[in-house]
Design a protein around this motif. Sequence first.
Motif: not given
Length: 275
Positions: A88-91, A93-103, A149-158, A161-165
Amino acid sequence: MDLLHLLNPKALLIAALIFIPFERLTALHGDQKILRKHWQNDVLTFMINKVLINLCLIATFGLFLGTLTGLIPVSVREFVLEQPLWLQVIEIILISDTCYYLTHRAFHEVPVLWKFHSIHHSVEEMDWLAAYRIHPLDQTVAKIASLLPIFVLGYSGGAILIYAFIFQWQTILIHSNTRLSFGPLRWIVASPQFHHWHHANKPEAYNTNYAAQVPLIDWLFGTLYMPGKKLPEKYGIDDDIPRYYHQQFVYPFLKSSGTDTQPEAGAAAERAGSQ
Ligand SMILES: [Zn+2]
Ligand SMILES: [Zn+2]
């Protein structure tokens, strides 16, 4: 949520206690002062932005998260949640960083957006604190694009949090005045070298290295710039960005001054040919 929590001055203090000695030990530009030009304004920017951005995020998520989540089939959210935490953490990072890249790329290449993002690129001495010099609207949009997108897709809170750290500390590290080599990992994990080139005041490096965490995303889109082990000597932009927070806040809303996009937006093509 009280104001002190929103301000979160502890995070800044902890970052200072870690990164000031770390930068002394591994300095890239050894002659750079700890209290470099305009550091007070960057501290103030961190404090005020923290409040503004958190309030905007709370409002946006409150307004849209429920509706957007309803568009995702329950089976998809269950599948996402049942995956191992590390995956989940790897996914994320990949999803959020792709969205960040485009923005981030849009903030460079769309004239009205570049005026906001040029505040971040006005840094002329890179260090850990430079990570925080940013227009609040710029950071709010980037955070919504990469987190929603991460929250909408339903990734776990844990996992979130690891991703945010990881994101928080990696963001500070890639801006820091450190001569750290990530070796072969530098193609996978964003390093100070990778992001310092993003801030370089050198035409070949303009509009490159948009990702925040995974340089491979830039490679995929043809915007990666990592010339061997070389590092930039000069940072910043030629636009005359005002010095104080309140001036920087209104700067993008004022007419004229400054360039419409980072100069030589077409340099990517030239660069690709020279790599
Ligand atoms: Zn940028
Ligand atoms: Zn930056």
